[in-house]
Design an enzyme around this catalytic site. Structure first.
Site, PDB file in Angstrom:
ATOM      1  N   ASP A  43      17.872  41.621  -1.526  1.00 33.99           N
ATOM      2  CA  ASP A  43      17.022  42.611  -0.866  1.00 33.99           C
ATOM      3  C   ASP A  43      17.832  43.276   0.247  1.00 33.99           C
ATOM      4  OD1 ASP A  43      16.704  40.994   1.580  1.00 33.99           O
ATOM      5  OD2 ASP A  43      15.488  39.712   0.282  1.00 33.99           O
TER       6      ASP A  43
ATOM      7  N   ARG B 123       7.414  50.376  -3.354  1.00 39.54           N
ATOM      8  CA  ARG B 123       6.019  50.463  -3.736  1.00 39.54           C
ATOM      9  C   ARG B 123       5.838  51.644  -4.687  1.00 39.54           C
ATOM     10  NH1 ARG B 123       2.575  47.324  -0.477  1.00 39.54           N
ATOM     11  NH2 ARG B 123       3.992  46.741   1.185  1.00 39.54           N
TER      12      ARG B 123
ATOM     13  N   ASP C 116       0.825  -1.222   0.000  1.00 39.69           N
ATOM     14  CA  ASP C 116       0.000   0.000   0.000  1.00 39.69           C
ATOM     15  C   ASP C 116       0.858   1.271   0.000  1.00 39.69           C
ATOM     16  OD1 ASP C 116       1.067  -0.053   2.492  1.00 39.69           O
ATOM     17  OD2 ASP C 116      -0.831   0.064   3.586  1.00 39.69           O
TER      18      ASP C 116
ATOM     19  N   ALA D 166      12.650  30.187  -8.206  1.00 42.13           N
ATOM     20  CA  ALA D 166      13.645  31.019  -8.910  1.00 42.13           C
ATOM     21  C   ALA D 166      13.111  32.404  -9.273  1.00 42.13           C
ATOM     22  CB  ALA D 166      14.203  30.322 -10.151  1.00 42.13           C
ATOM     23  N   GLY D 167      11.923  32.731  -8.777  1.00 40.87           N
ATOM     24  CA  GLY D 167      11.333  34.045  -9.049  1.00 40.87           C
ATOM     25  C   GLY D 167      12.228  35.173  -8.545  1.00 40.87           C
TER      26      GLY D 167
ATOM     27  N   ARG E   6      10.675  27.010   5.526  1.00 40.71           N
ATOM     28  CA  ARG E   6      10.130  28.335   5.239  1.00 40.71           C
ATOM     29  C   ARG E   6       8.744  28.553   5.857  1.00 40.71           C
ATOM     30  NH1 ARG E   6      10.872  28.829  -0.921  1.00 40.71           N
ATOM     31  NH2 ARG E   6      10.548  26.601  -0.717  1.00 40.71           N
ATOM     32  N   GLN E   7       8.186  27.479   6.440  1.00 39.42           N
ATOM     33  CA  GLN E   7       6.919  27.656   7.167  1.00 39.42           C
ATOM     34  C   GLN E   7       7.283  27.851   8.642  1.00 39.42           C
ATOM     35  OE1 GLN E   7       3.758  24.972   6.055  1.00 39.42           O
ATOM     36  NE2 GLN E   7       4.772  24.517   4.138  1.00 39.42           N
TER      37      GLN E   7
ATOM     38  N   LYS F 149      13.281  47.057  -3.215  1.00 36.99           N
ATOM     39  CA  LYS F 149      11.927  46.938  -3.765  1.00 36.99           C
ATOM     40  C   LYS F 149      11.122  48.127  -3.255  1.00 36.99           C
ATOM     41  CE  LYS F 149      12.168  41.988  -3.910  1.00 36.99           C
ATOM     42  NZ  LYS F 149      11.738  40.711  -3.424  1.00 36.99           N
TER      43      LYS F 149
HETATM   44  C1  R5P Z   1      13.960  34.510   0.846  1.00 34.50           C
HETATM   45  O1  R5P Z   1      13.795  34.807   2.017  1.00 34.50           O
HETATM   46  C2  R5P Z   1      14.932  33.450   0.462  1.00 34.50           C
HETATM   47  O2  R5P Z   1      16.218  33.802   0.863  1.00 34.50           O
HETATM   48  C3  R5P Z   1      14.906  33.161  -1.015  1.00 34.50           C
HETATM   49  O3  R5P Z   1      15.263  34.335  -1.716  1.00 34.50           O
HETATM   50  C4  R5P Z   1      13.565  32.700  -1.492  1.00 34.50           C
HETATM   51  O4  R5P Z   1      13.010  31.770  -0.613  1.00 34.50           O
HETATM   52  C5  R5P Z   1      13.689  32.102  -2.867  1.00 34.50           C
HETATM   53  O5  R5P Z   1      12.432  31.676  -3.304  1.00 34.50           O
HETATM   54  P1  R5P Z   1      12.077  31.653  -4.841  1.00 34.50           P
HETATM   55  O6  R5P Z   1      13.190  30.955  -5.546  1.00 34.50           O
HETATM   56  O7  R5P Z   1      10.777  30.897  -4.892  1.00 34.50           O
HETATM   57  O8  R5P Z   1      11.930  33.073  -5.292  1.00 34.50           O
END
Ligand code: R5P
Length: 304
Positions: free
Chosen positions: A169, A194, A37, A224-225, A96-97, A192
């Site tokens: 960032d 606004r 299973d 990778a965004g 990340r959670q 970044k």
């Molecule tokens: C952000 O806090 C992390 O250091 C990474 O930049 C982020 O988790 C990357 O996530 P993704 O590849 O989905 O943009």
């Protein structure tokens, strides 16, 4: 070292073998299979009573299965009367959670730590946890390793000229400054901002990247965004070439396609997660091994 026994789950056997080679020992016999299973079966095939058992398992995709496999191996080791159990988790999934963004949400990173402890682990060796919150949530002896020395060494060997370390960032600026110092490079960061009330953000670079070989070092590349957007902004600002490096190459969804199209010269990750298949799909992917760092950590822990 004679009392140290190293076992591996199935998620990252290649790294486990490399760690064993660094330690000049063999991986111990462990059977892992599936019941009809699909539930996980495991049996430790050696006498481990009174020994310090190390179990390597990255809880990468499929994260739930790899985590369950790790818990089952720990339980088997506990029942076989191991004196001490150390879970080596090169990539710690669910990291990340690490906080409740909305009411009603779990803190899965903390739950994972509790499960590992409850299964019977006495200590954890892991690498580049996503945040201080996850680090705090692991309430047992832990060794938190960093891949940065391996990444810095790689770039030093490249002997790039006119380099600039770019923080993706402002929050990452402190680390970027330290990395830049190590590489004798300039530093810049992406801000970044606004631009409207509807949460539209524009990215602009603080620092000069014109004609520079830019390096971005992050802890993880998932979709990778973040990294592709940063590369696009750097290219527009006149960067000569862009290198991105991260400890954990998760490459979720369409990450590999996005990276292959992005103005990035090389994507560098470590082997905390297996990358064989990804390397076939992304030619500019370079994988550095962190096996030695784990082997050294095991040696230090085994002595105490
Ligand atoms: C952000 O806090 C992390 O250091 C990474 O930049 C982020 O988790 C990357 O996530 P993704 O590849 O989905 O943009």
């Amino acid at each position: 070292m004679s009392k140290l026994l190293l076992f591996s789950g199935t998620s990252n056997l290649k790294l486990a073998k490399k760690v064993a080679r660094e330690l000049n020992i063999k991986l111990r016999k462990l059977t892992i299979s599936r019941f009809p299973d699909n539930e996980t079966y495991c049996r430790i095939e050696e006498a481990i009573e009174g020994k310090h058992v190390f179990i390597i398992q990255s809880t990468c995709n499929p994260g739930n299965e790899n985590l369950m496999e790790l818990l089952i191996i720990i339980d088997a080791a506990k029942r076989s009367k191991a004196k001490r159990i150390t879970a080596i988790i090169p990539y710690y999934g669910y990291a990340r959670q690490d906080r409740q963004v909305k009411p009603g949400e779990p803190i899965s990173a903390a739950l994972v730590a509790k499960l590992i402890k409850c299964a019977g682990a006495d200590s954890i060796i892991t690498m580049d946890l996503h945040s201080k919150a996850v680090e705090k949530a692991i309430r047992m002896r832990k060794v938190h390793l960093h891949a940065l020395p391996v990444i810095i060494e790689y770039f030093k060997k490249k002997k790039l000229k006119d380099t600039c370390v770019v923080a993706p960032d402002k929050g990452a600026l402190k680390s970027a400054k330290m990395q830049a110092k190590m590489l004798k490079a300039d530093v810049a960061y992406i801000e970044k901002r606004r631009v409207s009330a509807h949460e539209v953000v524009a990215q602009q670079i603080v620092g000069n990247v014109q004609g520079k070989n830019c390096i971005i070092i992050d802890d993880i590349i998932s979709t990778a965004g973040t990294i592709c957007e940063a590369a696009r902004v750097l290219k527009k600002a006149g960067a000569k070439s862009i290198y991105v490096a991260a400890t954990h190459g998760v490459f979720a969804g369409r990450a590999l396609q996005k990276l292959s199209r992005a103005p990035i010269k090389e994507v560098i990750v470590t082997d905390t997660i297996p990358q064989e298949e990804n390397k076939k799909r992304l030619k500019k992917l370079k994988v550095l091994s962190v096996a030695k760092l784990f082997a050294n950590a095991i040696k230090r822990l085994a002595k105490h």
